[in-house]
Design a protein around this motif. Structure first.
Motif, short mmCIF file in Angstrom:
data_model
loop_
_atom_site.label_atom_id
_atom_site.label_comp_id
_atom_site.label_asym_id
_atom_site.label_seq_id
_atom_site.Cartn_x
_atom_site.Cartn_y
_atom_site.Cartn_z
N GLY A 131 1.84 -0.56 4.10
CA GLY A 131 3.07 0.22 4.11
C GLY A 131 4.06 -0.29 3.08
N SER A 132 5.33 -0.37 3.47
CA SER A 132 6.44 -0.72 2.60
C SER A 132 6.56 0.29 1.45
N ASP A 133 7.09 -0.11 0.30
CA ASP A 133 7.31 0.83 -0.80
C ASP A 133 7.38 0.06 -2.12
N HIS A 134 7.64 0.78 -3.21
CA HIS A 134 7.65 0.14 -4.52
C HIS A 134 8.74 -0.93 -4.63
N ALA A 135 9.89 -0.65 -4.06
CA ALA A 135 11.00 -1.59 -4.11
C ALA A 135 10.81 -2.78 -3.19
N LEU A 136 9.79 -2.72 -2.33
CA LEU A 136 9.56 -3.71 -1.28
C LEU A 136 10.85 -3.88 -0.48
N SER A 137 11.26 -2.78 0.13
CA SER A 137 12.53 -2.75 0.86
C SER A 137 12.58 -3.75 2.00
N ASP A 138 11.41 -4.15 2.51
CA ASP A 138 11.35 -5.17 3.56
C ASP A 138 11.14 -6.55 2.94
N PHE A 139 11.78 -6.78 1.80
CA PHE A 139 11.62 -8.01 1.03
C PHE A 139 11.88 -9.25 1.88
N ASP A 140 12.88 -9.20 2.75
CA ASP A 140 13.22 -10.37 3.56
C ASP A 140 12.04 -10.85 4.38
N ALA A 141 11.20 -9.92 4.82
CA ALA A 141 10.05 -10.28 5.64
C ALA A 141 9.01 -11.07 4.84
N HIS A 142 9.02 -10.90 3.53
CA HIS A 142 8.01 -11.55 2.68
C HIS A 142 8.57 -12.71 1.88
N LEU A 143 9.88 -12.93 1.99
CA LEU A 143 10.51 -14.01 1.26
C LEU A 143 9.95 -15.38 1.64
N PRO A 144 9.68 -15.66 2.93
CA PRO A 144 9.11 -16.96 3.27
C PRO A 144 7.77 -17.24 2.58
N THR A 201 0.83 -1.21 0.00
CA THR A 201 0.00 0.00 0.00
C THR A 201 0.86 1.26 0.00
N GLY A 202 2.13 1.12 0.39
CA GLY A 202 3.03 2.28 0.42
C GLY A 202 3.78 2.51 -0.87
N ASP A 203 3.40 1.78 -1.93
CA ASP A 203 4.07 1.94 -3.23
C ASP A 203 3.93 3.38 -3.69
N GLU A 204 5.09 4.03 -3.91
CA GLU A 204 5.10 5.45 -4.30
C GLU A 204 5.12 5.63 -5.81
N VAL A 205 5.18 4.53 -6.56
CA VAL A 205 5.25 4.60 -8.02
C VAL A 205 3.95 4.15 -8.66
N LEU A 206 3.42 3.04 -8.20
CA LEU A 206 2.20 2.47 -8.77
C LEU A 206 1.07 2.52 -7.74
N ASP A 207 -0.17 2.58 -8.21
CA ASP A 207 -1.35 2.63 -7.35
C ASP A 207 -1.68 1.21 -6.87
N TRP A 208 -1.54 0.99 -5.59
CA TRP A 208 -1.74 -0.36 -5.06
C TRP A 208 -3.17 -0.84 -5.30
N ARG A 209 -4.14 0.08 -5.30
CA ARG A 209 -5.54 -0.31 -5.52
C ARG A 209 -5.74 -0.84 -6.93
N GLU A 210 -5.06 -0.23 -7.89
CA GLU A 210 -5.14 -0.69 -9.27
C GLU A 210 -4.52 -2.08 -9.41
N MET A 211 -3.39 -2.29 -8.75
CA MET A 211 -2.76 -3.61 -8.78
C MET A 211 -3.67 -4.65 -8.14
N ALA A 212 -4.23 -4.31 -6.97
CA ALA A 212 -5.09 -5.25 -6.27
C ALA A 212 -6.34 -5.59 -7.09
N ALA A 213 -6.85 -4.60 -7.81
CA ALA A 213 -8.04 -4.84 -8.63
C ALA A 213 -7.71 -5.74 -9.81
N ARG A 214 -6.57 -5.51 -10.46
CA ARG A 214 -6.19 -6.32 -11.61
C ARG A 214 -5.99 -7.79 -11.23
#
Length: 203
Positions: free
Chosen positions: A177-190, A153-166
């Motif tokens: 939260g987080s961001d476009h780069a998914l800087s907390d990638f390690d937390a979501h790797l599992p 939801t914190g993506d600063e480049v793309l609209d997360w609602r548009e992604m979620a709808a697609r």
């Protein structure tokens, strides 16, 4: 979400616009695969600026891969390409903040660009590349269960609602939260690895 029982034997990672195999997520995934699943064939190519050439490269490079034994992970524009491949090849795909309307969004970048990880490297994003993106757009997701979409939801480049709808039919995992780069990638790797059947516990 149904976790596939069989782990892939071949895994493809696709970077985003202006990015490269040197991206944090690509390197983190490559390191995990080398440490834990060196038996899986890993490929993370540098994609050309032309979308048509990029997809041609990927189709040629995976032509001998088993369709039921391959998977693709893509971030941003790489998520769009991952969707194109999943629809054409019938493979599984993990999408990280995927671009859903790249023809629209990248039209403003026509002209000379610099590579994110090497500012000395320049490339020209041509007007016809927008048309190529439009031509590649899959009309629909034919088997939503093949996809895992990680959307911040914190993506600063793309609209997360548009992604979620697609990707609504895929029951996307929406990250607060987080961001476009998914800087907390390690937390979501599992979650990503679990979806692909590459592990049975966190790493």
């Amino acid at each position: 979400m149904n976790t596939p029982a069989r782990a892939p034997t071949h895994l493809l990672y696709l970077h985003g616009f202006r990015s490269s195999p040197r991206s944090f997520k690509a390197q983190r995934m490559a390191a995990w695969m080398q440490a834990h699943r060196p038996d899986v064939h890993w490929w993370c190519p540098q994609l050309p600026p032309s979308p048509r050439e990029a997809v041609d490269l990927l189709l040629q490079g995976t032509a001998a891969w088993p369709r039921d034994g391959m998977a693709v992970v893509g971030s941003s524009l790489g998520g769009f390409y991952a969707t194109v491949l999943a629809e054409r090849l019938g493979c599984r795909a993990v999408l990280i903040n995927p671009a859903v309307e790249p023809a629209r969004d990248l039209a403003k970048y026509i002209g000379e660009q610099t590579a994110f990880h090497d500012p000395q490297q320049h490339f020209f994003f041509r007007a016809e590349f927008v048309d190529e993106l439009r031509a590649l757009q899959p009309p629909a997701l034919t088997q939503p269960q093949r996809y895992l979409a990680l959307i911040a939801t914190g993506d600063e480049v793309l609209d997360w609602r548009e992604m979620a709808a697609r990707y609504a039919a895929c029951h996307p995992h929406v990250i607060q939260g987080s961001d476009h780069a998914l800087s907390d990638f390690d937390a979501h790797l599992p979650r990503l690895l679990g979806f692909l059947g590459l592990q049975n516990a966190s790493s």
